[in-house]
Every structure is written in C-alpha cells, then in structure tokens.
Design a protein around this motif. Structure first.
Motif, PDB file in Angstrom:
ATOM      1  N   ALA A   1      -4.599  -5.649  -9.733  1.00  0.00           N
ATOM      2  CA  ALA A   1      -3.992  -4.843  -8.673  1.00  0.00           C
ATOM      3  C   ALA A   1      -2.732  -4.139  -9.268  1.00  0.00           C
ATOM      4  CB  ALA A   1      -3.765  -5.743  -7.452  1.00  0.00           C
ATOM      5  N   GLN A   2      -2.101  -4.691 -10.287  1.00  0.00           N
ATOM      6  CA  GLN A   2      -0.657  -4.046 -10.625  1.00  0.00           C
ATOM      7  C   GLN A   2      -0.605  -2.461 -10.794  1.00  0.00           C
ATOM      8  OE1 GLN A   2      -2.049  -6.900 -11.459  1.00  0.00           O
ATOM      9  NE2 GLN A   2      -0.501  -8.252 -12.453  1.00  0.00           N
ATOM     10  N   VAL A   3      -1.912  -2.291 -11.557  1.00  0.00           N
ATOM     11  CA  VAL A   3      -1.742  -0.763 -12.010  1.00  0.00           C
ATOM     12  C   VAL A   3      -2.264   0.267 -10.670  1.00  0.00           C
ATOM     13  CG1 VAL A   3      -3.183   0.766 -13.510  1.00  0.00           C
ATOM     14  CG2 VAL A   3      -2.239  -1.373 -14.309  1.00  0.00           C
ATOM     15  N   LEU A   4      -3.078  -0.496  -9.929  1.00  0.00           N
ATOM     16  CA  LEU A   4      -3.555   0.228  -8.847  1.00  0.00           C
ATOM     17  C   LEU A   4      -2.170   0.450  -7.779  1.00  0.00           C
ATOM     18  CD1 LEU A   4      -6.807  -1.581  -7.928  1.00  0.00           C
ATOM     19  CD2 LEU A   4      -6.490   0.575  -9.057  1.00  0.00           C
ATOM     20  N   ALA A   5      -1.549  -0.442  -7.584  1.00  0.00           N
ATOM     21  CA  ALA A   5      -0.476  -0.516  -6.728  1.00  0.00           C
ATOM     22  C   ALA A   5       0.567   0.558  -7.298  1.00  0.00           C
ATOM     23  CB  ALA A   5       0.402  -1.849  -6.442  1.00  0.00           C
ATOM     24  N   GLY A   6       0.848   0.484  -8.737  1.00  0.00           N
ATOM     25  CA  GLY A   6       1.617   1.355  -9.216  1.00  0.00           C
ATOM     26  C   GLY A   6       1.340   2.853  -9.253  1.00  0.00           C
ATOM     27  N   VAL A   7       0.219   3.052  -9.417  1.00  0.00           N
ATOM     28  CA  VAL A   7      -0.355   4.605  -9.141  1.00  0.00           C
ATOM     29  C   VAL A   7      -0.123   5.024  -7.750  1.00  0.00           C
ATOM     30  CG1 VAL A   7      -2.435   5.968  -9.441  1.00  0.00           C
ATOM     31  CG2 VAL A   7      -1.801   4.312 -11.135  1.00  0.00           C
ATOM     32  N   ALA A   8      -0.576   4.111  -7.101  1.00  0.00           N
ATOM     33  CA  ALA A   8      -0.537   4.449  -5.535  1.00  0.00           C
ATOM     34  C   ALA A   8       1.087   4.738  -5.040  1.00  0.00           C
ATOM     35  CB  ALA A   8      -1.237   3.398  -4.749  1.00  0.00           C
ATOM     36  N   ALA A   9       1.793   3.709  -5.602  1.00  0.00           N
ATOM     37  CA  ALA A   9       3.366   3.936  -5.147  1.00  0.00           C
ATOM     38  C   ALA A   9       4.014   5.014  -5.758  1.00  0.00           C
ATOM     39  CB  ALA A   9       3.803   2.680  -5.404  1.00  0.00           C
ATOM     40  N   TYR A  10       3.586   5.381  -7.008  1.00  0.00           N
ATOM     41  CA  TYR A  10       3.900   6.558  -7.528  1.00  0.00           C
ATOM     42  C   TYR A  10       3.567   7.892  -7.039  1.00  0.00           C
ATOM     43  CZ  TYR A  10       5.099   9.945 -11.675  1.00  0.00           C
ATOM     44  OH  TYR A  10       5.568  10.862 -12.470  1.00  0.00           O
TER      45      TYR A  10
ATOM     46  N   LYS B   1       1.180  -2.230  -1.035  1.00  0.00           N
ATOM     47  CA  LYS B   1       0.695  -3.293  -1.201  1.00  0.00           C
ATOM     48  C   LYS B   1      -0.736  -3.208  -1.348  1.00  0.00           C
ATOM     49  CE  LYS B   1       0.732  -7.986   1.211  1.00  0.00           C
ATOM     50  NZ  LYS B   1       0.962  -8.704   2.278  1.00  0.00           N
ATOM     51  N   VAL B   2      -1.251  -4.078  -2.466  1.00  0.00           N
ATOM     52  CA  VAL B   2      -2.546  -3.924  -2.772  1.00  0.00           C
ATOM     53  C   VAL B   2      -3.167  -5.630  -2.608  1.00  0.00           C
ATOM     54  CG1 VAL B   2      -4.329  -3.951  -4.469  1.00  0.00           C
ATOM     55  CG2 VAL B   2      -2.810  -2.223  -4.219  1.00  0.00           C
TER      56      VAL B   2
ATOM     57  N   GLN C   1       1.607  -1.845 -19.519  1.00  0.00           N
ATOM     58  CA  GLN C   1      -0.004  -1.292 -19.063  1.00  0.00           C
ATOM     59  C   GLN C   1       0.327  -0.317 -17.870  1.00  0.00           C
ATOM     60  OE1 GLN C   1      -3.377  -3.762 -19.310  1.00  0.00           O
ATOM     61  NE2 GLN C   1      -1.831  -5.325 -19.827  1.00  0.00           N
ATOM     62  N   ILE C   2       1.363  -0.524 -16.851  1.00  0.00           N
ATOM     63  CA  ILE C   2       1.643   0.275 -15.797  1.00  0.00           C
ATOM     64  C   ILE C   2       2.173   1.383 -16.128  1.00  0.00           C
ATOM     65  CG2 ILE C   2       3.198   0.258 -13.614  1.00  0.00           C
ATOM     66  CD1 ILE C   2       2.436  -2.982 -13.500  1.00  0.00           C
ATOM     67  N   ALA C   3       3.167   1.432 -17.198  1.00  0.00           N
ATOM     68  CA  ALA C   3       3.990   2.508 -17.373  1.00  0.00           C
ATOM     69  C   ALA C   3       2.749   3.517 -18.230  1.00  0.00           C
ATOM     70  CB  ALA C   3       5.050   2.224 -18.688  1.00  0.00           C
ATOM     71  N   THR C   4       1.938   2.990 -18.941  1.00  0.00           N
ATOM     72  CA  THR C   4       0.909   3.655 -19.718  1.00  0.00           C
ATOM     73  C   THR C   4       0.261   4.505 -18.582  1.00  0.00           C
ATOM     74  OG1 THR C   4       0.914   2.355 -21.755  1.00  0.00           O
ATOM     75  CG2 THR C   4      -0.860   3.716 -21.259  1.00  0.00           C
ATOM     76  N   ALA C   5      -0.536   3.593 -17.537  1.00  0.00           N
ATOM     77  CA  ALA C   5      -0.925   4.358 -16.624  1.00  0.00           C
ATOM     78  C   ALA C   5      -0.408   5.409 -15.869  1.00  0.00           C
ATOM     79  CB  ALA C   5      -1.515   3.048 -15.808  1.00  0.00           C
ATOM     80  N   LEU C   6       0.852   5.246 -15.761  1.00  0.00           N
ATOM     81  CA  LEU C   6       1.692   6.332 -15.099  1.00  0.00           C
ATOM     82  C   LEU C   6       2.113   7.603 -15.731  1.00  0.00           C
ATOM     83  CD1 LEU C   6       3.584   3.904 -12.647  1.00  0.00           C
ATOM     84  CD2 LEU C   6       1.650   5.388 -11.989  1.00  0.00           C
ATOM     85  N   GLY C   7       2.221   7.195 -17.175  1.00  0.00           N
ATOM     86  CA  GLY C   7       2.539   8.358 -18.165  1.00  0.00           C
ATOM     87  C   GLY C   7       4.240   8.120 -18.176  1.00  0.00           C
ATOM     88  N   LEU C   8       4.786   7.052 -17.877  1.00  0.00           N
ATOM     89  CA  LEU C   8       6.103   6.761 -17.723  1.00  0.00           C
ATOM     90  C   LEU C   8       6.751   5.948 -18.975  1.00  0.00           C
ATOM     91  CD1 LEU C   8       6.593   6.162 -14.067  1.00  0.00           C
ATOM     92  CD2 LEU C   8       7.142   8.260 -15.164  1.00  0.00           C
ATOM     93  N   PRO C   9       7.692   6.127 -19.307  1.00  0.00           N
ATOM     94  CA  PRO C   9       8.410   5.415 -20.445  1.00  0.00           C
ATOM     95  C   PRO C   9       8.670   4.029 -19.819  1.00  0.00           C
ATOM     96  CG  PRO C   9      10.257   6.918 -19.851  1.00  0.00           C
ATOM     97  CD  PRO C   9       8.492   7.111 -19.101  1.00  0.00           C
ATOM     98  N   GLU C  10       8.721   2.958 -20.677  1.00  0.00           N
ATOM     99  CA  GLU C  10       8.721   1.293 -20.079  1.00  0.00           C
ATOM    100  C   GLU C  10       9.922   1.275 -19.258  1.00  0.00           C
ATOM    101  OE1 GLU C  10       7.417  -1.834 -22.393  1.00  0.00           O
ATOM    102  OE2 GLU C  10       5.901  -0.670 -23.457  1.00  0.00           O
TER     103      GLU C  10
END
Length: 194
Positions: free
Chosen positions: A45-54, A61-62, A14-23
């Motif tokens: 919070a995982q997706v939020l943190a992933g998008v913000a860090a990217y 940290k979320v 799900q994080i990879a999909t949100a970021l448009g990255l390969p897993e």
C-alpha cells in the motif's frame, strides 16, 4: 509516509522510484504497529498511497479489505520438492539429494533469500554426511511471493519429515526411533560461569 514496515529504507527507495523523485524528497516514518512475520518485508500500500498523495497533493490513507489483501499482498512461496535419500539397512541416513523449485511470482522480491533458507533446511534436523541440494526461485504469472512466517523453512521441513516417515516405513522401523537415531547432536551447554 507513515507505515508499518520491516524495511523503511527500502520502502523509501521504491516509493521514490515510483514517483520519479530523488530519495531525499521522500520520508518514511516507521509506525510500530503489530507484528510482521515477513508480512511487512515488501511494499504494498505504501507505493499506492505515495502516488495518490503526490498526484492529489493531499494526505491519503490506503486500507485494504481482507479480500483486497488476499489478492494484492505477497504470499508464501509454493515449492515443488523432489527428494532422494540414502539409508543403511540399520536405519542410518547416509546421503540426501534434493531439488527445490519455488514459485516466486512475477517479481523476485525475497525469492532468492527464501529459497536459500529452504535449501538450508531441506534435510531437516538430521545428521546426513553426504548432501546435495539445488534450489531455484522461478518467475511465474502468479502473485509475487515474499517473506512469510518461517521464511522458506516450513516447505522443506514438511517434505523432510514425510521423507523420514517413508524411510522408517520401508525399513520397518518406528518413525520416532528412526528420527532419534539420525537427529543432529545437541551442542553441550556452556559450563556455569562462562
């Protein structure tokens, strides 16, 4: 991504999909902190943190406040339960029919699995020879619902016990006696040495 989770592989997807990255470009490290009881089944919070860090290219940290957690994290499925029960005059359960409708919110999440479990437990711990249960997870504009303590069993357990109280009252029987008369038989314990 460092997080407590019940499904790091699913979180990664799900994080990879949100970021448009390969897993393979996303790594999720499971942190063994605290229990879950279903609360770590879905990403939050995982997706939020992933998008913000990217986007920031920095560690992020979320941390939700209690208020934010209550508004953003999934909840238990509210269920509408309609029960119909057939009972003999001497207090024996003979038939049971139920329709269960669970509010799964805007997204499916674990709605199908939760409603499947609700259907399994709809009649309670009772011997009922004829049973028909229909269960539906329906989308609404409410917050997404997911796995939660008991995973679909508290709602029908509560309804089944109310139904047993009503049946016993209608027959003029003691509610405990009625329950014991209809309780599922316990399996024999295995003999020593097996």
């Amino acid at each position: 991504m460092y997080c407590g989770s019940q499904g790091p592989v699913f979180d990664r997807a799900q994080i990879a999909t949100a970021l448009g990255l390969p897993e393979e470009k996303v790594r999720v490290a499971h942190m063994p902190v605290g229990g879950a009881f279903g609360g770590k089944e879905d990403v939050s919070a995982q997706v939020l943190a992933g998008v913000a860090a990217y986007l920031l290219q920095k560690p992020v940290k979320v941390r939700f406040t209690r208020y934010e957690s209550l508004h953003a994290h999934h909840k238990r499925h509210a269920e509408f339960l309609h029960y119909k029960t057939g009972v003999t005059r001497d207090g024996r359960l003979v038939a049971f029919e139920a329709t269960l409708v669970g509010d799964t919110g805007a997204y499916a999440s674990t709605g199908d699995a939760v409603l499947f479990r609700s259907a399994e437990f709809a009649g309670g711990p009772y011997e009922i020879p004829h049973v028909k249960v229909d269960a539906f997870a329906v989308h609404t504009n409410n917050i997404t619902c997911g796995a939660f303590r008991g995973f679909g069993s508290p709602q029908p357990a509560f309804a089944a016990e109310l139904q047993m109280d009503k049946a016993a009252r209608r027959l003029g029987m003691d509610p405990l006696e009625f329950r014991l008369k209809n309780a599922l038989a316990l399996a024999e314990p295995p003999s020593p040495g097996i």
